[in-house]
Design an enzyme around this catalytic site. Structure first.
Site, short mmCIF file in Angstrom:
data_model
loop_
_atom_site.label_atom_id
_atom_site.label_comp_id
_atom_site.label_asym_id
_atom_site.label_seq_id
_atom_site.Cartn_x
_atom_site.Cartn_y
_atom_site.Cartn_z
N TYR A 1 77.03 3.11 40.21
CA TYR A 1 77.65 2.34 41.30
C TYR A 1 79.13 2.11 41.00
O TYR A 1 79.99 2.30 41.87
CB TYR A 1 76.92 1.01 41.45
CG TYR A 1 77.47 0.11 42.52
CD1 TYR A 1 77.18 0.35 43.86
CD2 TYR A 1 78.28 -0.98 42.21
CE1 TYR A 1 77.68 -0.47 44.87
CE2 TYR A 1 78.79 -1.80 43.20
CZ TYR A 1 78.48 -1.55 44.53
OH TYR A 1 78.99 -2.36 45.52
N SER B 1 84.39 -2.57 46.33
CA SER B 1 83.65 -3.59 45.56
C SER B 1 84.55 -4.03 44.43
O SER B 1 85.47 -3.31 44.01
CB SER B 1 82.36 -2.98 44.99
OG SER B 1 81.79 -3.82 44.01
#
Length: 264
Positions: free
Chosen positions: A160, A147
């Site tokens: 995250y 990501s």
């Protein structure tokens, strides 16, 4: 020369985790379009059955195994079944993951542990199960879907972000260790992608901020200078490129796919 010989991944065997929907589904279909046989895994049998049917309709071999990739025993069984069913494995795409958001004050410990398990430890388990095969055959491609949160931090996504930074660190460590065996290991770092996972993130952010869905989606789109969400097919196209022989010189890299938000 037959049409099959023009396919860049003809004869290759791929495994894609988290393939039931979103990015994983798009990658599995794109690998099949490029000529690969594709083994897929996720937790939803219904979604996997539909995906296998679509891949077979393209004339490619495919099979599915339901698996919780946070469970090492299930991962070992899944890897063995797919490897045997495909007759080997040349390409591994670690896509399984999830997103969760919360302000750091009063951050739930459960969310922290869940993000690390799903986004990072699962990649460790799957790579551990399949790396011996790549070493033995002295070749392979490992592609980790990370990501843009692997590169930068942002509000409300501490767990995250930490998990995806870990994926990038693991990618680089494996790339260095597997270099003598002609195995490349790379990470794709998308910005916000238009997937069901992002839909869930939107709902969480609405709860946290009190903003409307339109306001949250507009905020996410504006994190990209192109002012849009990335399409799953864009991630899939990059994964297919990294799986090809022409990309053999690329390893240990984090490739940003975020519309120019992070230029490094």
């Amino acid at each position: 020369m037959t049409q099959e010989q023009y396919l860049p991944l003809a004869g290759r065997r791929a495994i894609v985790t988290g393939a039931g929907r979103g990015i994983g589904r798009s990658i599995a279909l794109a690998l099949a379009d490029a000529g690969a046989a594709v083994g897929v895994t996720a937790r939803s049998a219904e979604e996997l059955e539909q995906l296998v049917s679509e891949i077979k309709a393209k004339g490619r071999e495919s099979l599915a195994v339901c698996c919780d990739v946070t469970d090492p025993e299930q991962v070992r069984s899944m890897a063995q079944t797919l490897r045997a069913g495909l007759g080997g494995v040349d390409i591994l795409v670690n896509n399984a993951g999830n997103a969760g958001s919360h302000k750091f004050v009063d951050h739930p410990d459960e969310l922290w542990h869940r993000m690390l398990a799903i986004n990072l430890t699962s990649v460790y388990y799957v790579c551990k199960a399949l790396t011996p095969t790549f070493i033995e055959q002295r070749g392979g491609r490992i592609i980790n879907i990370a990501s843009i949160a692997s590169r930068v931090g942002d509000r409300y996504i501490a767990a995250y972000t930490a998990s995806k930074h870990g994926v990038l660190g693991l990618t680089r460590a494996l790339a260095a260790e597997l270099l003598p065996y002609n195995v490349t290991v790379n990470a794709i770092c998308p910005g916000y992608v238009d997937t069901p996972m992002t839909d869930g993130n939107v709902r969480n952010m609405m709860t946290l901020t009190g903003k409307s869905e339109e306001q949250v989606r507009d905020f996410l789109a504006k994190t990209s200078p192109q002012r849009r969400l990335i399409a799953p097919e864009e991630v899939a196209g990059l994964a297919v490129y990294l799986a090809q022989d022409i990309a053999k010189g690329i390893t240990g890299q984090a490739i940003n796919l975020d519309g120019g938000g992070v230029m490094s």
